[in-house]
Design an enzyme around this catalytic site. Structure first.
Site, PDB file in Angstrom:
ATOM      1  CB  SER A  74      -6.733   3.644   2.742  1.00 36.02           C
ATOM      2  OG  SER A  74      -5.879   4.580   2.448  1.00 36.02           O
TER       3      SER A  74
ATOM      4  CG  ASP B  71      -2.918   1.711   1.720  1.00 38.70           C
ATOM      5  OD1 ASP B  71      -3.000   3.259   2.296  1.00 38.70           O
ATOM      6  OD2 ASP B  71      -3.335   1.803   0.561  1.00 38.70           O
TER       7      ASP B  71
ATOM      8  CG  ASP C 249      -2.372   5.669   4.446  1.00 40.38           C
ATOM      9  OD1 ASP C 249      -1.305   5.176   4.051  1.00 40.38           O
ATOM     10  OD2 ASP C 249      -3.321   5.679   3.818  1.00 40.38           O
TER      11      ASP C 249
END
Length: 445
Positions: free
Chosen positions: A101, A244, A242
């Site tokens: 992430s 992902d 972000d």
């Protein structure tokens, strides 16, 4: 059973240290065994972000799934919400997103989705944890029953079309100048293309991944680069995803950063006016600002709070029938469309409001003044400092000082030995004193 591998959002850690090829293969084997629930060819879809280590983990998981007789469909770099959507759309038994992430490139992780596109429950994760402790020798497939691996074509176009279909067919983004920051991550191709296909003028940053620069000085955790570009290009809106792309932060036309709380307020107001809310309220975490709660109350909506983590927000939404929820950090869950936070879809919904109301983003997205909020972290090595009498007393005293006009939230991090202390209220000086008192008690303990 104590959880050894799974945290608040899948498995995460330092690549090739905590997250090794051996672990990735075993996770795939264990998950493959748990989700083989019938006499047919089972399949797993695997997406990843742009970290260098994602290649290593991807192929280790292919080996794991195929060794237990499950086919592996490789999506390549793909946002987490796209993996969730495609898992369900392609009738896969399991979905995998290889990503840490918003973390730096050195970290990586494994997020798992069930055949319905939702993240796995604690109970299913516990099953996988048990399987990880077992010997797989008796579970491996015979040579004739091994799974196959193949690259999937057209998956990017499928997700873009899915995202576009969340808007009215008649809606066009023509006339909007959009700066999109893809964090050098998983959405570096799909997000700019989606905005452009809808008619926007698109300026892209954070779209040159090299395996090392994901989230580095760009993206939703570093929106200053986007704010600067918005002012420079005199854009109408900035969108920061972000690594992902399951979270989003907005920048208005003046370069001011808009967090997830303001974005949820804007969508909640619009959906209430349109009669689109399934319940008269939304779901957020304990970290969302008290100003959001007061604003929602003023327009006749409630705010249900959950522990930190988008999975807990979504679980409460499903249990209680809400269709809007999210986190201050930018995880926005619109369950009419997807089964997890979707940064691209959330940004499109906001743009639809901007186009309909013919107002600048600064007016659409600044609906309340956030209360002063102070967050500090206290590191600890061993023990359970939150159970110490002195700490308990400091927390109770702090809450009494803040009264009903403020909040004090203390929680242990799920990923590191840190206790997070957050206070908010109308009086910043008082909030700072209360937070400092609790942190001092924790450090002493």
């Amino acid at each position: 059973m104590a959880r050894k591998y799974f945290g608040t959002d899948g498995i995460r850690g330092l690549a090739n240290s905590a997250i090794t090829p051996e672990l990735a293969m075993k996770v795939a084997q264990a998950t493959g065994v748990v989700f083989q629930r019938g006499d047919y060819r089972h399949r797993a879809v695997i997406g990843k972000d742009t970290r260098l280590s994602s290649y290593m983990i991807e192929y280790a998981m292919v080996a794991g799934f195929t060794s237990v007789g499950m086919d592996a469909l490789l999506l390549g770099p793909m946002p987490t919400p796209a993996v969730a959507m495609l898992t369900h759309s392609m009738r896969a038994d399991i979905g995998v997103m290889i990503s840490a992430s918003h973390n730096p490139y050195e970290d990586n992780g494994i997020k798992l989705f069930g055949p319905d596109g939702y993240k796995l429950s604690d109970e299913v994760e516990a099953q996988i944890e048990i399987m990880l402790a077992k010997d797989f020798a008796l579970k491996l497939s015979k040579p004739a029953d091994l799974g196959r691996a193949m690259r999937v074509e057209g998956d990017r176009a499928r997700y873009i079309e899915f995202a576009k279909r969340t808007l009215l067919r008649s809606l066009s983004l023509e006339g909007l100048r959009v700066v999109v920051d893809c964090a050098n991550g998983a959405a570096y191709k799909v997000a700019p293309e989606a905005f452009w296909e809808l008619g926007a003028e698109v300026i892209s940053i954070g779209v040159e991944p090299d395996g090392f620069n994901i989230n580095r000085g760009v993206g939703s955790t570093a929106p200053q680069a986007l704010a600067k570009k918005v002012r420079e290009m005199r854009a109408d809106i900035g969108v920061a995803l972000d690594g992902d792309a399951d979270r989003v932060i907005i920048v208005d036309e003046m370069g001011k950063i808009v967090d997830g709380d303001q974005l949820m307020a804007a969508v909640a107001k619009s959906w209430k006016e349109d009669g689109r809310l399934s319940r008269p309220g939304i779901v957020a975490t304990v970290m969302s600002n008290l100003g959001l709660e007061r604003y929602l109350s003023d327009i006749g909506l409630s705010l249900a709070r959950t522990p930190v983590g988008d999975r807990y927000v979504l679980a409460h939404m499903r249990e209680q029938g809400y269709n809007l929820g999210g986190e201050q950090s930018g995880h926005i869950i619109l369950s009419d469309y997807n089964t997890t936070g979707d940064g691209l879809v959330a940004a499109l919904q906001l743009m639809a409001i901007v186009k309909r109301e013919q107002k600048p983003v600064s007016r659409v997205c600044h609906l309340f003044e956030p209360l002063p909020q102070v967050l500090k972290n206290v590191k600890f090595k061993t023990g359970k400092p939150l159970e110490e009498a002195s700490v308990i007393h400091a927390i109770e005293a702090g809450r009494a000082k803040l009264g009903e006009g403020g909040r004090l939230v203390i929680r242990a991090s799920g990923t590191e030995p840190v206790i997070r202390v957050m206070g908010e209220g109308d009086n910043l000086d008082l909030v700072e004193r209360v937070v400092d008192d609790v942190c001092d008690a924790l450090q002493a303990a």
